[in-house]
Design an enzyme around this catalytic site. Structure first.
Site, PDB file in Angstrom:
ATOM      1  CG  LEU A 137      -1.976  -1.044   1.341  1.00  0.00           C
ATOM      2  CD1 LEU A 137      -2.774  -0.977   2.894  1.00  0.00           C
ATOM      3  CD2 LEU A 137      -3.196  -1.128   0.137  1.00  0.00           C
ATOM      4  CG  ASP A 138       0.523   4.321  -2.950  1.00  0.00           C
ATOM      5  OD1 ASP A 138       1.097   3.399  -3.432  1.00  0.00           O
ATOM      6  OD2 ASP A 138      -0.386   4.824  -3.582  1.00  0.00           O
ATOM      7  CE  LYS A 139       5.183   8.971   4.749  1.00  0.00           C
ATOM      8  NZ  LYS A 139       6.257  10.061   4.580  1.00  0.00           N
TER       9      LYS A 139
END
Length: 320
Positions: A137-139
């Site tokens: 998942l993105d940050k």
């Protein structure tokens, strides 16, 4: 010291006529076909004492042997960071990742990542590819991630992901009003000019995103989004491509859209939401060992729950 693994087995007659790598993948399900091919090419796996090519046919009865050390697959260091575990057993973990946590070390984020935390709490993950991470998942995207705890589980889960048998559903708030749901089928690749961004591009990889409307607000819409592929920034890029960028997205979102006549609280909340309004709410998969179908849901993080409450309050005020 790395542990040692050894394989000694005989190819059964039922595999006669198959490629060697196909026969070994059927015989040794703990290992991916790609890994077996690498070992054959390197001579770490021998057939009847000799080196064989992955594409060579088998007749049945061949003896396969090999031995190698289980080296660490990651150079990341273990760090005592908290983990929000939704599920764990001997084969897998399901993590509820908070906003702001990078999944894997990279340039600019060498530590303080999910992988660093995993290596502290589960040191044996060091011998697995990407410390067992099956997807990312993105940050600044919150929600559910699955982590394999064994090589066999990792192999099976990656195969499920590639075959689109792992279901991943997100909640997203977009700028704009939708009448109905739909599908975006557009390839995603590196932006031709800005290499830090992704874009819909003819040379990209196939990407498929489904979305449906959960609630309409004054100038925003809450969507349930389902991924069939997992390209980098896929939802963010696809929604921006159809001119419905995610609220707060600093890369693809543009300027925040404010409802006309909005209250100061509503304006402050929208302008203050400085990350993509995206949450991985649901995850479903088949257990890599038991074969049981499992499903998890993650509650909204506090900032996204507050945003939705404020948007709903604004919409209800207008309806009333």
């Amino acid at each position: 010291m790395p542990s040692t693994e050894r394989i000694d087995c005989q190819i059964p007659a039922t595999c006669a006529g198959m490629r060697l790598d196909q026969a070994l993948a059927a015989l040794l399900p703990d290992y991916s076909r790609n890994r077996l091919q690498q070992w054959l090419k390197a001579g770490q796996l021998r057939v009847d004492g000799g080196i064989r090519r992955p594409r060579d046919p088998v007749v049945g009865g061949e003896m396969v042997s090999g031995e190698w050390g289980r080296e660490a697959e990651t150079t990341a260091v273990a760090q005592n960071l908290p983990l929000d575990l939704c599920y764990q057993d001997a084969d897998l973990l399901v993590i509820n990742k908070p906003v702001g946590l990078v999944a894997h070390p990279a340039a600019g984020n060498r530590d303080g990542t999910l992988v660093n935390a995993l290596l502290h709490h589960f040191p044996k993950l060091a011998t697995l590819p990407r410390a067992g991470l099956v997807h990312r998942l993105d940050k600044d995207t919150s929600g559910l991630l699955v982590v394999a705890r064994s090589l066999r589980a990792h192999t099976v889960l990656v195969e499920q992901l590639q075959a689109r048998r792992i279901e991943r559903e997100y909640l997203a708030v977009v700028n704009g009003m939708l009448v109905a749901g739909g599908t975006v089928n557009a390839p995603v690749g590196r932006h031709p000019v800005d290499r830090q961004r992704m874009a819909v591009t003819a040379g990209g990889k196939p990407a498929l995103t489904h979305y449906r409307v959960l609630r309409r607000f004054c100038t925003h819409t809450l969507l349930r989004v389902k991924l069939e592929t997992g390209r980098t920034h896929q939802i963010r890029v696809h929604m921006a491509h159809i001119r419905l960028p995610l609220l707060g997205d600093p890369v693809y979102g543009g300027r925040p859209r404010l409802p006309p006549g909005a209250t100061p609280r509503c304006i402050e909340t929208i302008q203050g939401f400085r990350r993509q309004a995206l949450h991985a709410e649901r995850l479903a998969l088949t257990h890599p060992v038991s074969g049981e179908r499992l499903e998890w849901h993650a509650e909204l993080p506090a900032d996204l729950a507050e945003l939705l409450a404020v948007l709903a309050e604004d919409a209800d005020r207008r309806d009333g």
